[in-house]
Write a protein that holds these residues in place. Sequence first.
Motif, PDB file in Angstrom:
ATOM      1  N   GLU A 171     -60.387  70.381 -60.879  1.00 36.97           N
ATOM      2  CA  GLU A 171     -60.026  70.102 -59.287  1.00 36.97           C
ATOM      3  C   GLU A 171     -61.479  70.990 -58.290  1.00 36.97           C
ATOM      4  O   GLU A 171     -60.613  70.502 -57.432  1.00 36.97           O
ATOM      5  CB  GLU A 171     -58.976  71.374 -59.135  1.00 36.97           C
ATOM      6  N   ARG A 172     -61.972  71.751 -59.331  1.00 36.40           N
ATOM      7  CA  ARG A 172     -63.723  71.595 -57.772  1.00 36.40           C
ATOM      8  C   ARG A 172     -64.087  70.770 -57.632  1.00 36.40           C
ATOM      9  O   ARG A 172     -64.050  68.968 -57.701  1.00 36.40           O
ATOM     10  CB  ARG A 172     -64.829  71.901 -58.752  1.00 36.40           C
ATOM     11  N   ILE A 173     -64.299  70.837 -55.697  1.00 38.01           N
ATOM     12  CA  ILE A 173     -65.014  69.520 -54.931  1.00 38.01           C
ATOM     13  C   ILE A 173     -66.198  68.741 -55.086  1.00 38.01           C
ATOM     14  O   ILE A 173     -66.561  70.087 -55.077  1.00 38.01           O
ATOM     15  CB  ILE A 173     -64.567  69.975 -53.538  1.00 38.01           C
ATOM     16  N   LYS A 174     -66.534  68.073 -55.649  1.00 37.77           N
ATOM     17  CA  LYS A 174     -67.468  67.151 -55.551  1.00 37.77           C
ATOM     18  C   LYS A 174     -68.069  67.143 -54.098  1.00 37.77           C
ATOM     19  O   LYS A 174     -68.195  67.421 -53.052  1.00 37.77           O
ATOM     20  CB  LYS A 174     -67.332  65.705 -55.600  1.00 37.77           C
ATOM     21  N   PRO A 175     -69.550  68.213 -54.449  1.00 38.48           N
ATOM     22  CA  PRO A 175     -70.567  68.505 -53.466  1.00 38.48           C
ATOM     23  C   PRO A 175     -70.437  67.081 -52.651  1.00 38.48           C
ATOM     24  O   PRO A 175     -70.739  65.596 -52.935  1.00 38.48           O
ATOM     25  CB  PRO A 175     -72.156  69.318 -53.417  1.00 38.48           C
TER      26      PRO A 175
END
Length: 245
Positions: A171-175
């Motif tokens: 779920e972590r947003i991609k830079p």
Amino acid sequence: MNNEVTKQLIERKSVRVFTDREIPEETVGEILRCSVEAPTAGNQQLYSIIRVKDPELKVKLSEVCDHQPFIAEGKLILVYCADCLKWYEAFKENGCEPRDPGVGDLLLAVDDALIAAQNAVTAAWSLGIGSCYIGDIMENCEKVRSLLKLPEYVFPAALLVFGYPTEQQKERIKPERVDLKYIVSEDSYHRLTKEESRQMFLKKCSEETFDGWINAFCKRKYNSDFSKEMQRSVNEYIKQYGDNK
């Protein structure tokens, strides 16, 4: 975006936290097969891949690579080595009288190794497996080469850590990457103006001022102790290539 391959290439992000799920050997084999099918200079495959399975060696590599414990927790660890030795020895053993490998050979081998590594990364992502490049494998080059028993003309170009990502990592947003207009030019190199350079990186500095952000980033990355050590160790390694006599 309808094409599954391009969709996955765009969505792929680094993963540094893994579940306890092991990667099946059949899947490891599939990843490695995709890796060695990568484009390669003159079909020479100027690389060797070391799969690290020894838990103690994993821990040692995690320490040498700028003290990153998650490396030792990876379910699959592959070191991609730029290998100028295999062909050189084959030439010598068969009466070809080859010149000694030079820096140009090293750079070509590094290209080959990284292209193969990226194929592995892409294949793994398509199978639901995350990965992370560890550029710090070039730091403390002497120690790494000793740990992996690398002979002359074999250089550790990249280390890859693989595993199934946790839900948080999924779920972590991609830079966000910089806009294409700052990366792509036509027919010749476009040197960015000061303002263009500032605009290119603005989205990266979030709530900080640009001057504060770029100074902090320079200190943390470019001028860091690990970066300086990498320059030293790689420079020392390259000396063995001499003048390509």
